[in-house]
Design an enzyme around this catalytic site. Sequence first.
Site, PDB file in Angstrom:
ATOM      1  CE  LYS A   1      -4.563   0.681   0.267  1.00 31.95           C
ATOM      2  NZ  LYS A   1      -5.599  -0.083  -0.447  1.00 31.95           N
TER       3      LYS A   1
ATOM      4  N   GLY B   1     -19.851   7.245   4.512  1.00 30.08           N
ATOM      5  CA  GLY B   1     -18.863   7.518   3.466  1.00 30.08           C
ATOM      6  C   GLY B   1     -19.438   7.163   2.114  1.00 30.08           C
ATOM      7  CB  VAL B   2     -21.885   8.418  -0.068  1.00 33.24           C
ATOM      8  CG1 VAL B   2     -22.826   7.443   0.581  1.00 33.24           C
ATOM      9  CG2 VAL B   2     -22.054   9.798   0.569  1.00 33.24           C
ATOM     10  N   GLY B   3     -18.290   8.047  -1.069  1.00 37.02           N
ATOM     11  CA  GLY B   3     -17.376   8.373  -2.156  1.00 37.02           C
ATOM     12  C   GLY B   3     -17.603   7.409  -3.302  1.00 37.02           C
ATOM     13  CG  ASN B   4     -14.801   7.368  -6.481  1.00 44.02           C
ATOM     14  OD1 ASN B   4     -15.574   8.278  -6.744  1.00 44.02           O
ATOM     15  ND2 ASN B   4     -13.499   7.460  -6.674  1.00 44.02           N
ATOM     16  CB  VAL B   5     -16.339   2.227  -2.479  1.00 46.12           C
ATOM     17  CG1 VAL B   5     -16.936   0.911  -1.987  1.00 46.12           C
ATOM     18  CG2 VAL B   5     -15.020   1.970  -3.194  1.00 46.12           C
TER      19      VAL B   5
END
Length: 359
Positions: A86, A186-190
């Site tokens: 990572k 958390g409503v980002g890309n994923v």
Amino acid sequence: MQEKVHHLVFNHPSFDSHEQVVFCHDPDTGLKAIIGIHSTILGPALGGTRMWPYEDESIALWDVLRLSRGMSFKASLAGLNLGGGKAVIIADSRTEKTPEMMRAFGRYVNSLSGRYITAEDVGIKEADIRYVKEVTDYVTGIPVEMGGSGDPSPVTAYGVFVGIKAAARHRWGTENLSGRKVLVQGVGNVGITLVEHLTNAGAEVWVQDIYAERVEDAVARYRAKPYNGHFAEADVDIYAPCALGATLNDETIPALRCGIIAGAANNQLADENRHAKMIEDRGILYCPDFLINAGGLINVYSEIAKYDRQEVLRRTENIYNTLLEVISIAEQQHITTHQAAYVKAQERIQNHKKSLVHS
């Protein structure tokens, strides 16, 4: 100074026999990054790059050590011939990211000669990967039009959704999510794609994010409901953490009101063993993050293994079976689901290590 760095890394509480930790600095572009290679026993260490405005380097180091370790177990459980790695870039992706910085980072990745292969993560988009690709071939998640597999986020979300259905089947006897209340943090890309899957499955979806526009987008597109309270106090069936890690800790676990925890965030447990046991004692089913969020890794691995979209989805859907198997192991051995997933992942790694010694 070198002795201080060695002391900081080798005696760090999150250091777990990592093979290599690389500190990257390019004054001209402002790049400050750390690459962590946990293991290359099963194959090259593949893992995305996270860009985040860490308060200081010690927090960034803590994050990259935990994240890279988790990638080793994620790849193992998914049956991939990959190790764990990572990278983190210490910067605000909204204000400090530049093409020059991404190219500088790519040159550091290239210097590792394939021991580490990078991809997207928090703060890094498909467009950024284009710049990395200009200076190194050790990158995945590149745009489809460039011959890659594209943004891995949708497949990550699909894998989490599959995991949620398996967890529901075990907990409630059915994978039907109609009417179930789910908080997606958390409503980002994923997260936004997970909201879509859950909504289509008939779930009542609540959303929370530090960025108001993301919440507004989820409400507008999927009629999700904004949640403004503390996530641990949400009266929901399922809590899906899809932002940063360590949300499950001494303060939040006693307040949880959900029946299942299943989300895309990495390192959800602040203390893996102690907090996994606390969750179990609360009667909550915890779905190990490095098991159910493996879809994105499976997706980018397809660029290396040369398999098609259908095979990507087939392997991602197998998260359902793997989770049920891990839950069964946990029950039979009277251990937490986190420990069961860890044992299963380590078994494959150690068996391969033995085969290398005897070959």
